[in-house]
Design a protein around this motif. Structure first.
Motif, mmCIF file in Angstrom:
data_model
loop_
_atom_site.group_PDB
_atom_site.id
_atom_site.type_symbol
_atom_site.label_atom_id
_atom_site.label_comp_id
_atom_site.label_asym_id
_atom_site.label_seq_id
_atom_site.Cartn_x
_atom_site.Cartn_y
_atom_site.Cartn_z
ATOM 1 N N ASP A 123 -5.189 2.741 -3.265
ATOM 2 C CA ASP A 123 -4.922 1.907 -4.436
ATOM 3 C C ASP A 123 -3.950 2.567 -5.426
ATOM 4 O O ASP A 123 -3.713 2.053 -6.507
ATOM 5 N N GLN A 124 -3.365 3.695 -5.033
ATOM 6 C CA GLN A 124 -2.470 4.438 -5.907
ATOM 7 C C GLN A 124 -1.043 3.926 -5.756
ATOM 8 O O GLN A 124 -0.554 3.766 -4.642
ATOM 9 N N LYS A 125 -0.383 3.702 -6.858
ATOM 10 C CA LYS A 125 0.983 3.183 -6.808
ATOM 11 C C LYS A 125 1.992 4.312 -6.759
ATOM 12 O O LYS A 125 2.842 4.355 -5.890
ATOM 13 N N THR A 180 3.375 4.172 -1.420
ATOM 14 C CA THR A 180 3.406 4.894 -2.680
ATOM 15 C C THR A 180 4.688 5.690 -2.833
ATOM 16 O O THR A 180 5.282 6.121 -1.855
ATOM 17 N N ALA A 201 0.809 -1.208 0.000
ATOM 18 C CA ALA A 201 0.000 0.000 0.000
ATOM 19 C C ALA A 201 0.851 1.271 0.000
ATOM 20 O O ALA A 201 0.312 2.351 -0.007
#
Length: 141
Positions: free
Chosen positions: A128-130, A21, A19
């Motif tokens: 959900d952002q990479k 980033t 999770a």
């Protein structure tokens, strides 16, 4: 039972690592190629824009520089930037309090007098952002 607990721990650690980033910050419109570009990452309004959670320093060798903050958890963040031309790690101001060195904030936010609020400069890293890439234009008075 011990195996079940161990599996749960491994899954939890894996999920928290997954999770995280990467935030790439490109600072543009740098005037002059001397000194340092100080980039501060903030995760709350109380510390913004003075006490960064994490900081990066890049040499002001071109019109733009890029720094990367890694392993960030989802949440609300803001960025401040200072072109520390004389490398004293402080924003120099004239007698009226007007900055003598370049500065900038995420969202290219500006305050009416002084720095913008954390909310104006806020960027959101979603679960959900990479990766997230942002750019900040330096301001010189």
């Amino acid at each position: 039972m011990k195996k079940l607990i161990m599996v749960c721990v491994v899954i939890g650690v894996t999920a928290s690592v997954m999770a995280q980033t990467k935030l790439q910050v490109t600072v543009k419109k740098i005037k002059g190629h001397k000194g340092d570009i100080l980039v501060g990452l903030f995760d709350n309004d109380k510390d913004f824009p003075r006490n960064a959670k994490e900081g990066k320093i890049a040499k002001a060798t071109s019109d733009q520089v890029t720094v990367v903050f890694e392993n960030l958890k989802p949440g609300k963040y803001a960025i401040s930037v200072l072109h520390d031309a004389n490398q004293n790690k402080d924003m120099d101001k004239n007698k009226l309090g007007i900055p003598k060195e370049g500065f900038g904030f995420s969202n290219n936010a500006m305050g009416a007098v002084g720095p913008p609020s954390f909310e104006k400069a806020q960027i959101d890293l979603l679960p959900d952002q990479k990766d997230l890439d942002i750019s900040i234009d330096m301001k010189y008075m």
